[in-house]
Design an enzyme around this catalytic site. Sequence first.
Site, PDB file in Angstrom:
ATOM      1  CE  LYS A 116      -3.600  -2.229   2.527  1.00  0.00           C
ATOM      2  NZ  LYS A 116      -4.974  -2.239   2.820  1.00  0.00           N
ATOM      3  CD  GLU A 200      -4.527   5.643   4.369  1.00  0.00           C
ATOM      4  OE1 GLU A 200      -5.664   5.371   4.802  1.00  0.00           O
ATOM      5  OE2 GLU A 200      -4.057   5.124   3.353  1.00  0.00           O
ATOM      6  CG  HIS A 235     -11.834  -1.640   9.006  1.00  0.00           C
ATOM      7  ND1 HIS A 235     -12.349  -0.369   8.888  1.00  0.00           N
ATOM      8  CD2 HIS A 235     -11.142  -1.649  10.160  1.00  0.00           C
ATOM      9  CE1 HIS A 235     -11.972   0.344   9.934  1.00  0.00           C
ATOM     10  NE2 HIS A 235     -11.261  -0.410  10.729  1.00  0.00           N
ATOM     11  NE  ARG A 291      -8.356  -9.581  -4.674  1.00  0.00           N
ATOM     12  CZ  ARG A 291      -9.356  -8.917  -4.088  1.00  0.00           C
ATOM     13  NH1 ARG A 291     -10.534  -8.853  -4.687  1.00  0.00           N
ATOM     14  NH2 ARG A 291      -9.201  -8.323  -2.938  1.00  0.00           N
TER      15      ARG A 291
END
Length: 664
Positions: A116, A200, A235, A291
């Site tokens: 990420k 973040e 999440h 994907r």
Amino acid sequence: MIRSLLIANRGEIACRVIRTAKRLGVRTVAVHSDADANAMHVTLADEAVRIGAAPAGESYLVKERIVAAALATGAEAIHPGYGFLSENAGFADAIAEAGLVFVGPPADAIRAMGSKSAAKALMQKAGVPLVPGYHGAKQDMATLQAAADRIGYPVLVKASAGGGGKGMRVVSKAADLAAAVEGAKREAKSSFGDPHLMLEKYLPKARHVEVQVFCDTLDGAVYLFERDCSVQRRHQKVFEEAPAPGMKPDLRARMGEAAVAAAKAVGYVGAGTVEFLLAGKEFYFIEMNTRLQVEHPVTEAITGTDLVEWQLRVASGEPLPMRQDELSIDGHAIEVRLYAEDPDKGFLPQTGTLRHLVFPEGPGVRIDTGVRQGDAVGVHYDPMIAKIIVRGADRAEACDRLSDALKATQVVGLETNLDLLLGVLDGGPFRKGGVDTGWLDRVKAPKGGWRRLRPADDETLAAAALAVVEARGRAACGRAARSGDRFSPWFHTDGWRLNGAGYQEVKFHDPAGDGDRVVHMHAKAGGGWRADIGDGGCDVSRTDGTGVLIDGRRRPVHAVLLGGNVTVFTPDGRLKLDLIDPAAETDDGDGSGGGLTAPMPGRVTAVFVKSGDKVKRGQPLLILEAMKMEHTIAAPAEGHVVEIRPAVGDQVEEGTTLVSFEAG
Ligand code: ADP
């Protein structure tokens, strides 16, 4: 066009890929573990190859065996599905080295998006908006602390290699950062083998809006609009829909173009999803999944496409089937994931056999599943039973169709999240649309839990009692056949008596209704039964094998007897009645005594009873820890423990007898 395809996956996605391949005349090869020897994907494929033992690490995750299976069966290409090896760059390399086609992006694109933090650095260069944060290489506490202070709290600590919502922690003040970083590092190391973290800005009221992109090998790239997957539990997505409620065309175009730019920045080919957080009119890149996503059917439903067909065409070197200006949105689609889990017990995954399974049908309803009635949901793989996808002309119609579809879904043998799905759907905020990603976690379960059971009435009691007397009849036939005197009146179960008219008594406990209920079933001369219930009652009989006639009218009620309970499905919801004398009724061998076996491999962590103890139905006997969860093994009926085998700390195999038990 590719002429033969190996599907390196199982379950619903393997079945879904096989269906499209067949429609296109492509020969299909399934791979399977020992646990899946008779699984649906194996029976659907033209050929199947065993690749190892049940644990995924010994079968679906072993690259070499999958490539060898493709070579042995002459498959030209490999479709990875999602999960397992689908985002493993080494797998894509191995396929290419074997001279086969990987139905997915180039290995380098998978690598670029795999981390990420590295992906964010790339996206920054490509001009894609990012959540403010820190994605640098330095991982010392002073750097992270300074970065967090600069970003401003609340801050989200994320594992760079993360997935499935793991390795994430929200930190609301500076003093809590160090502990969160330590915890996230540990989790990231153990789950992904990589402790690298990033920070973040935590956006508490954002929505998860992702864009489906598609690129071919000829420089073509399009976006197939967005999906809103904001309804999440810890999440993880639970509801997914397309388009996003309230999305304005100009924002859609901006997000779509940003997603295409993200894909192009890594030389992408095939189907991909660029995930964003949307806060007001601002959107921020969070990651790209390289994907096909679990939720791709909602995009197919509103664009009239088959994304697996697109994947196979692109992998064959063909151009994208449609240009951007040919793509448009028609209607609204919603998908829910039906899981074998118990929302009232901390979402504990459930294992066992799907003893009764009916999926909804009808206009605008699509079911993607990899299981049939009688199949087992085991410990080794994801406990998803099916995806239920509906499409309507607009969102309101899609919601109504989903509500009907969920009410028509029947599962007996395992707990599922079905009632939670219905509760969420029918709650005001979801219907209104546009909830944020934290919403579902903030919703409190209704008093008494998510499970919704309606009280019994005469009609449902009669249908339930019919299922019981029929089971008694089958059991008596079995005994008579074994006894040598098949015509002995002692084996009759129609209420036959030496003197005068008799009846059978069926006693239920109705947890959602008036407590104990008694039904007297009188066999009628011309067939069928009279069900006397208190001062009332009705006539009840069987029609067409499964239907029920109540007072001569065919009624849409369906009763299923299993292990001392009768579940009755009706158009107004389902009810579950406990049989008061279950040992006398069951004809399925469950719960009437004998041995209680381990439903999955695990470790015994507590034993509550000793040999000889008298126990009540439902009383916990021992706890088995498996799949990192605790599973309580409870008494199936009132009775006594003949012998309790394992001790605390013992490791047991699936099927090991834990307790020998005698009902009565
Ligand atoms: P994973 O790869 O584990 O699925 P993602 O980065 O895709 O992790 O994030 C999963 C979910 O976590 C998002 O859909 C969102 O609900 C939440 N999330 C991620 N980043 C943020 C953030 N910066 N602020 C608020 N929520 C976030």
